[in-house]
Design a protein around this motif. Structure first.
Motif, PDB file in Angstrom:
ATOM      1  N   PHE A  17       1.071   3.067   2.167  1.00 30.00           N
ATOM      2  CA  PHE A  17      -0.135   2.155   2.560  1.00 30.00           C
ATOM      3  C   PHE A  17       0.447   0.926   3.678  1.00 30.00           C
ATOM      4  N   SER A  18      -0.533   0.421   4.363  1.00 28.48           N
ATOM      5  CA  SER A  18      -0.345  -0.661   4.919  1.00 28.48           C
ATOM      6  C   SER A  18      -1.553  -1.713   4.922  1.00 28.48           C
ATOM      7  N   CYS A  19      -1.283  -2.946   4.955  1.00 23.78           N
ATOM      8  CA  CYS A  19      -2.410  -3.949   4.791  1.00 23.78           C
ATOM      9  C   CYS A  19      -2.903  -4.187   6.276  1.00 23.78           C
ATOM     10  N   PHE A  20      -2.274  -3.616   7.295  1.00 24.57           N
ATOM     11  CA  PHE A  20      -2.584  -3.853   8.564  1.00 24.57           C
ATOM     12  C   PHE A  20      -4.214  -3.777   8.926  1.00 24.57           C
ATOM     13  N   GLU A  21      -4.893  -4.522   9.492  1.00 27.58           N
ATOM     14  CA  GLU A  21      -6.514  -4.221   9.853  1.00 27.58           C
ATOM     15  C   GLU A  21      -7.252  -3.625   8.985  1.00 27.58           C
ATOM     16  N   LEU A  22      -6.963  -4.005   7.523  1.00 34.45           N
ATOM     17  CA  LEU A  22      -7.591  -3.599   6.431  1.00 34.45           C
ATOM     18  C   LEU A  22      -9.159  -3.904   6.301  1.00 34.45           C
ATOM     19  N   ILE A  23     -10.065  -3.432   5.696  1.00 30.74           N
ATOM     20  CA  ILE A  23     -11.621  -3.611   5.991  1.00 30.74           C
ATOM     21  C   ILE A  23     -11.955  -3.629   4.556  1.00 30.74           C
ATOM     22  N   LEU A  24     -12.450  -4.686   3.919  1.00 26.39           N
ATOM     23  CA  LEU A  24     -13.405  -4.623   2.797  1.00 26.39           C
ATOM     24  C   LEU A  24     -14.659  -5.268   2.866  1.00 26.39           C
ATOM     25  N   GLU A  25     -15.816  -4.808   2.960  1.00 23.87           N
ATOM     26  CA  GLU A  25     -16.919  -5.240   3.014  1.00 23.87           C
ATOM     27  C   GLU A  25     -18.196  -4.558   2.540  1.00 23.87           C
ATOM     28  N   GLN A  26     -19.339  -5.188   2.271  1.00 27.92           N
ATOM     29  CA  GLN A  26     -20.519  -4.548   1.824  1.00 27.92           C
ATOM     30  C   GLN A  26     -21.008  -3.353   2.754  1.00 27.92           C
ATOM     31  N   VAL A  33     -11.712   0.240   3.999  1.00 23.75           N
ATOM     32  CA  VAL A  33     -10.942   0.996   5.094  1.00 23.75           C
ATOM     33  C   VAL A  33      -9.565   0.641   5.220  1.00 23.75           C
ATOM     34  N   VAL A  34      -8.705   1.603   4.948  1.00 22.72           N
ATOM     35  CA  VAL A  34      -7.059   1.298   5.108  1.00 22.72           C
ATOM     36  C   VAL A  34      -6.498   2.094   5.767  1.00 22.72           C
ATOM     37  N   PHE A  35      -5.427   1.703   6.413  1.00 23.23           N
ATOM     38  CA  PHE A  35      -4.643   2.516   7.251  1.00 23.23           C
ATOM     39  C   PHE A  35      -3.141   2.856   6.553  1.00 23.23           C
ATOM     40  N   LEU A  36      -2.898   4.032   6.532  1.00 25.44           N
ATOM     41  CA  LEU A  36      -1.791   4.598   6.220  1.00 25.44           C
ATOM     42  C   LEU A  36      -0.856   5.639   6.707  1.00 25.44           C
ATOM     43  N   LEU A  37       0.251   6.142   6.346  1.00 31.31           N
ATOM     44  CA  LEU A  37       1.006   6.930   6.975  1.00 31.31           C
ATOM     45  C   LEU A  37       0.899   8.155   5.643  1.00 31.31           C
ATOM     46  N   VAL A  97      -8.465   5.771   6.493  1.00 30.66           N
ATOM     47  CA  VAL A  97      -9.064   6.224   5.203  1.00 30.66           C
ATOM     48  C   VAL A  97     -10.217   5.119   4.711  1.00 30.66           C
ATOM     49  N   SER A  98     -11.466   5.866   4.718  1.00 25.75           N
ATOM     50  CA  SER A  98     -12.503   4.946   4.510  1.00 25.75           C
ATOM     51  C   SER A  98     -13.049   5.568   3.158  1.00 25.75           C
ATOM     52  N   ILE A  99     -13.666   4.594   2.155  1.00 24.33           N
ATOM     53  CA  ILE A  99     -13.873   4.954   0.820  1.00 24.33           C
ATOM     54  C   ILE A  99     -15.116   3.895   0.751  1.00 24.33           C
ATOM     55  N   PHE A 100     -16.368   4.557   0.056  1.00 26.71           N
ATOM     56  CA  PHE A 100     -17.359   4.041  -0.353  1.00 26.71           C
ATOM     57  C   PHE A 100     -17.278   3.828  -1.995  1.00 26.71           C
ATOM     58  N   PHE A 101     -17.616   2.770  -2.411  1.00 27.92           N
ATOM     59  CA  PHE A 101     -17.519   2.738  -4.103  1.00 27.92           C
ATOM     60  C   PHE A 101     -18.550   1.434  -4.618  1.00 27.92           C
ATOM     61  N   MET A 102     -18.617   1.543  -6.081  1.00 31.80           N
ATOM     62  CA  MET A 102     -19.429   0.781  -6.529  1.00 31.80           C
ATOM     63  C   MET A 102     -18.673   0.292  -7.761  1.00 31.80           C
ATOM     64  N   VAL A 103     -19.022  -0.928  -8.354  1.00 28.32           N
ATOM     65  CA  VAL A 103     -18.405  -1.281  -9.471  1.00 28.32           C
ATOM     66  C   VAL A 103     -19.557  -1.615 -10.572  1.00 28.32           C
ATOM     67  N   SER A 104     -19.131  -1.223 -11.795  1.00 29.62           N
ATOM     68  CA  SER A 104     -20.018  -1.251 -12.957  1.00 29.62           C
ATOM     69  C   SER A 104     -20.092  -2.814 -13.525  1.00 29.62           C
ATOM     70  N   ALA A 105     -19.263  -3.641 -13.351  1.00 26.46           N
ATOM     71  CA  ALA A 105     -19.128  -5.006 -13.752  1.00 26.46           C
ATOM     72  C   ALA A 105     -18.540  -5.828 -12.746  1.00 26.46           C
ATOM     73  N   GLU A 106     -18.789  -7.269 -12.682  1.00 31.54           N
ATOM     74  CA  GLU A 106     -18.290  -8.063 -11.831  1.00 31.54           C
ATOM     75  C   GLU A 106     -16.802  -7.948 -11.818  1.00 31.54           C
ATOM     76  N   VAL A 107     -16.400  -8.022 -10.868  1.00 32.33           N
ATOM     77  CA  VAL A 107     -14.901  -7.917 -10.519  1.00 32.33           C
ATOM     78  C   VAL A 107     -14.612  -9.552  -9.873  1.00 32.33           C
ATOM     79  N   PRO A 108     -14.315 -10.546 -10.758  1.00 23.57           N
ATOM     80  CA  PRO A 108     -14.225 -11.798 -10.458  1.00 23.57           C
ATOM     81  C   PRO A 108     -13.131 -12.193  -9.500  1.00 23.57           C
ATOM     82  N   ALA A 109     -13.714 -13.326  -8.660  1.00 23.66           N
ATOM     83  CA  ALA A 109     -12.772 -14.120  -7.858  1.00 23.66           C
ATOM     84  C   ALA A 109     -12.316 -15.310  -8.502  1.00 23.66           C
ATOM     85  N   GLN A 110     -10.906 -15.654  -8.193  1.00 22.80           N
ATOM     86  CA  GLN A 110     -10.415 -16.811  -8.894  1.00 22.80           C
ATOM     87  C   GLN A 110     -11.082 -18.064  -8.599  1.00 22.80           C
TER      88      GLN A 110
END
Length: 273
Positions: free
Chosen positions: A55-64, A118-122, A1-14
């Protein structure tokens, strides 16, 4: 499953600048992190599908979206930039239809940038004739207090779930099984349990590392497939455009390629494969 999205405010990194101090080795291969500052926060993204999906975390893709395959800065790597988990580990029976990404590294999500997940799931085992919405939400957690602050939440149109196809076979007709060797002929054989109509799209995902892209030629399709052809003596989709093949690097560095075949047999056309 491929999902395109934008955020309205910063989602911070620790560990983003300001949350902690960063110390690198000379080779930049090891990162030593000093204690987090008082303003440190961790961002979180949650993707919830209807009950029954797994859901599965296998071969997950998060990118610009649209990043160059060699642009690692625009890729969020699991275990380095983000932590992936299915369900809440504190639950006795974690929900398999909930995917959680925690931004514990250096890279945050920023407004004004289009992202691709992009996530892989059953799919569910039971038939779902009507599509149900999915939910994507982002949060910010103050590390000092442990308090969650919601940022965004949006419903995403889902899809109906069909019955399993009765036949799907992949045959290596070249009988080439050694790594890094060219496989010249792979045959896919499918039998469907219902008719395919104009507007339907077939998407095939190749095994990790298998490159199915063809060479781009002047006047040809922008994303050709390497030597695609129908079985000799058959032409099931004579009016539909040729398939498109594209590839991307997964968070683990593996090449993931897909073949996309859009069905368009003309006005009132109906394809039965």
């Amino acid at each position: 499953v491929s999902i395109f999205f934008m955020v309205s405010a910063e989602v911070p990194a620790q560990r983003s600048p300001g949350s902690s101090r960063r110390l690198q080795s000379e080779e930049d291969s090891l990162i030593a992190l000093l204690p987090l500052g008082p303003e440190a926060a961790e961002g979180r993204l949650e993707l919830r599908a209807p009950a029954g999906f797994r859901f599965s975390c296998f071969e997950l893709i998060l990118e610009q979206a649209g990043r160059h395959p060699m642009d690692i800065d625009a890729l969020y790597r699991v275990g380095y930039d983000i932590y992936c988990q299915v369900g809440d580990p504190l639950d006795e029976a974690p929900e398999t239809n909930l995917l959680v990404l925690r931004f514990f590294g250096l890279k945050a999500l920023y407004p004004g940038i289009l992202y691709r997940l992009v996530v892989f799931l059953l799919n569910p085992q039971d038939l779902r004739s009507e599509a149900q919405d999915w939910t994507l939400a982002t949060y910010k957690r103050k590390m000092a207090s442990g308090r969650d602050l919601p940022i965004d939440m949006v419903n995403i149109p889902g899809y109906a779930v069909s019955n399993l196809i009765p036949q799907f076979e992949v045959d290596n007709l070249s009988e080439e099984y050694l790594g890094l060797m060219m496989v010249r002929t792979v045959r896919l054989t499918l039998t469907f349990n219902s008719k395919l109509y104009n507007g339907d799209v077939l998407v095939f995902s190749a095994a990790t590392g298998l490159d199915i892209r063809g060479e781009v030629e002047v006047g040809g399709p922008p994303e050709p497939c390497w030597d695609f052809r129908w079985k000799e003596g058959t032409l099931p989709l004579p009016r539909s455009p040729p398939p498109e093949c594209s590839c991307t690097l997964s968070s683990g560095g593996g090449l993931r390629c897909t073949l996309r075949l859009a069905i368009d047999e003309g006005s009132g056309g109906r394809a039965l494969v």
